[in-house]
Write a protein that holds these residues in place. Structure first.
Motif, mmCIF file in Angstrom:
data_model
loop_
_atom_site.group_PDB
_atom_site.id
_atom_site.type_symbol
_atom_site.label_atom_id
_atom_site.label_comp_id
_atom_site.label_asym_id
_atom_site.label_seq_id
_atom_site.Cartn_x
_atom_site.Cartn_y
_atom_site.Cartn_z
ATOM 1 N N PRO A 20 0.816 -1.221 0.000
ATOM 2 C CA PRO A 20 0.000 0.000 0.000
ATOM 3 C C PRO A 20 0.851 1.273 0.000
ATOM 4 O O PRO A 20 0.500 2.250 -0.658
ATOM 5 N N ALA A 21 1.965 1.249 0.711
ATOM 6 C CA ALA A 21 2.823 2.445 0.761
ATOM 7 C C ALA A 21 3.405 2.759 -0.619
ATOM 8 O O ALA A 21 3.463 3.922 -1.025
ATOM 9 N N HIS A 22 3.833 1.737 -1.341
ATOM 10 C CA HIS A 22 4.402 1.974 -2.667
ATOM 11 C C HIS A 22 3.327 2.421 -3.648
ATOM 12 O O HIS A 22 3.549 3.301 -4.478
ATOM 13 N N LEU A 23 2.146 1.831 -3.573
ATOM 14 C CA LEU A 23 1.047 2.212 -4.459
ATOM 15 C C LEU A 23 0.644 3.670 -4.272
ATOM 16 O O LEU A 23 0.144 4.304 -5.199
ATOM 17 N N ALA A 24 0.872 4.206 -3.086
ATOM 18 C CA ALA A 24 0.473 5.576 -2.778
ATOM 19 C C ALA A 24 1.533 6.613 -3.143
ATOM 20 O O ALA A 24 1.263 7.807 -3.056
ATOM 21 N N LEU A 25 2.732 6.184 -3.566
ATOM 22 C CA LEU A 25 3.741 7.157 -3.966
ATOM 23 C C LEU A 25 3.173 8.045 -5.065
ATOM 24 O O LEU A 25 2.474 7.575 -5.955
ATOM 25 N N ARG A 26 3.499 9.342 -4.997
ATOM 26 C CA ARG A 26 2.954 10.304 -5.955
ATOM 27 C C ARG A 26 4.080 11.111 -6.589
ATOM 28 O O ARG A 26 5.098 11.371 -5.947
ATOM 29 N N MET A 27 3.834 11.512 -7.815
ATOM 30 C CA MET A 27 4.764 12.414 -8.492
ATOM 31 C C MET A 27 4.043 13.137 -9.621
ATOM 32 O O MET A 27 3.009 12.679 -10.101
ATOM 33 N N HIS A 28 4.611 14.255 -10.026
ATOM 34 C CA HIS A 28 4.085 14.996 -11.176
ATOM 35 C C HIS A 28 4.501 14.288 -12.458
ATOM 36 O O HIS A 28 5.557 13.658 -12.518
ATOM 37 N N TYR A 29 3.672 14.417 -13.479
ATOM 38 C CA TYR A 29 3.928 13.808 -14.779
ATOM 39 C C TYR A 29 3.881 14.860 -15.882
ATOM 40 O O TYR A 29 3.195 15.872 -15.736
ATOM 41 N N PRO A 30 4.566 14.606 -16.993
ATOM 42 C CA PRO A 30 4.517 15.540 -18.129
ATOM 43 C C PRO A 30 3.198 15.385 -18.893
ATOM 44 O O PRO A 30 3.059 14.520 -19.752
ATOM 45 N N CYS A 31 2.240 16.202 -18.563
ATOM 46 C CA CYS A 31 0.884 16.065 -19.115
ATOM 47 C C CYS A 31 0.825 16.269 -20.626
ATOM 48 O O CYS A 31 -0.098 15.780 -21.280
ATOM 49 N N ARG A 32 1.783 16.972 -21.201
ATOM 50 C CA ARG A 32 1.768 17.195 -22.646
ATOM 51 C C ARG A 32 2.199 15.943 -23.419
ATOM 52 O O ARG A 32 2.005 15.871 -24.624
ATOM 53 N N TRP A 33 2.773 14.976 -22.760
ATOM 54 C CA TRP A 33 3.273 13.785 -23.432
ATOM 55 C C TRP A 33 2.179 12.789 -23.772
ATOM 56 O O TRP A 33 2.291 12.046 -24.729
ATOM 57 N N ASP A 34 1.153 12.741 -22.953
ATOM 58 C CA ASP A 34 0.113 11.742 -23.158
ATOM 59 C C ASP A 34 -1.173 12.219 -22.497
ATOM 60 O O ASP A 34 -1.121 12.700 -21.366
ATOM 61 N N PRO A 35 -2.309 12.096 -23.182
ATOM 62 C CA PRO A 35 -3.559 12.569 -22.580
ATOM 63 C C PRO A 35 -3.984 11.769 -21.345
ATOM 64 O O PRO A 35 -4.850 12.216 -20.600
ATOM 65 N N PHE A 36 -3.372 10.625 -21.112
ATOM 66 C CA PHE A 36 -3.734 9.813 -19.957
ATOM 67 C C PHE A 36 -2.802 10.034 -18.772
ATOM 68 O O PHE A 36 -2.985 9.418 -17.722
ATOM 69 N N PHE A 37 -1.802 10.898 -18.940
ATOM 70 C CA PHE A 37 -0.984 11.305 -17.800
ATOM 71 C C PHE A 37 -1.704 12.447 -17.110
ATOM 72 O O PHE A 37 -2.150 13.393 -17.750
ATOM 73 N N LYS A 38 -1.833 12.340 -15.798
ATOM 74 C CA LYS A 38 -2.418 13.411 -14.997
ATOM 75 C C LYS A 38 -1.278 14.225 -14.393
ATOM 76 O O LYS A 38 -0.140 13.755 -14.320
ATOM 77 N N ASP A 39 -1.587 15.420 -13.959
ATOM 78 C CA ASP A 39 -0.561 16.278 -13.360
ATOM 79 C C ASP A 39 0.153 15.554 -12.226
ATOM 80 O O ASP A 39 1.377 15.550 -12.155
ATOM 81 N N VAL A 40 -0.612 14.935 -11.344
ATOM 82 C CA VAL A 40 -0.025 14.141 -10.260
ATOM 83 C C VAL A 40 -0.614 12.739 -10.365
ATOM 84 O O VAL A 40 -1.824 12.564 -10.456
ATOM 85 N N MET A 41 0.284 11.757 -10.372
ATOM 86 C CA MET A 41 -0.138 10.362 -10.471
ATOM 87 C C MET A 41 0.460 9.563 -9.322
ATOM 88 O O MET A 41 1.516 9.905 -8.800
#
Length: 186
Positions: free
Chosen positions: A134-155
């Protein structure tokens, strides 16, 4: 059930999604003729075979992206924001590599190798999903949203496991293979 970034993690649903996509990939690839694979897609510059390789590549990317998460997911969120902005600034070179990769990959791999590679990456993702904490699944980071429409700002890592199936389903609509959603447009 463990909460992951405010949403319930359903590992079984991820397993089912992976198997659905695996079966669909094999059906699309296995039932297409050489001529059908060589046809242009709807809304891309790729052929059907090249787009299928691109769809496979979405699954292959999960493993290296998990490594990126291992680094940035443990840092303050601002560190990944800077990284994502740098990647967004490099969208034009990324788009070129993203286009050329499937052109060469489809040619080098061919139908049989793509099918075997898809099976291997899905099997690996099944193992990884089962091993996640659960701890690893909850790790968060910003993503390059312009690269793919399915990338969210924070994933989260949990979001990353859902990404390739969404990417796959979207591109299925651009295939012009018999029985694919894009076939009527192609």
């Amino acid at each position: 059930m463990d909460a992951v970034a405010g949403a319930a993690w359903d590992g079984q649903a991820v397993h089912e999604e992976l198997e659905r996509v695996r079966a669909e990939f094999h059906q699309l690839l296995g039932s297409a003729t050489r001529a059908e694979l060589a046809r242009p897609t709807a809304g891309t510059r790729w052929t059907n075979e090249q787009l299928l390789f691109h769809m496979l590549f979405g699954f292959l990317l999960v493993r290296p992206l998990l490594v990126v998460f291992a680094c940035f997911g443990r840092l303050p969120l601002g560190a990944s924001r800077t990284f994502a902005r740098l990647l967004d600034a490099a969208t034009a070179p990324f788009d070129l590599v993203n286009y050329l990769g499937p052109v060469g990959g489809a040619r080098l791999c061919g139908r049989r190798r793509m099918a075997r590679l898809f099976d291997r990456v899905i099997a690996d993702l099944h193992r990884r999903v089962d091993a996640e904490s659960p701890a690893h699944l909850a790790l968060r980071m910003h993503y390059p949203c312009r690269w793919d429409p399915f990338f969210k700002d924070v994933m989260t890592v949990a979001d990353l496991y859902r990404y390739p199936a969404r990417h796959f389903s979207f591109h299925c609509g651009q295939l012009t293979l018999p029985g694919s959603p894009g076939a009527a447009r192609g």
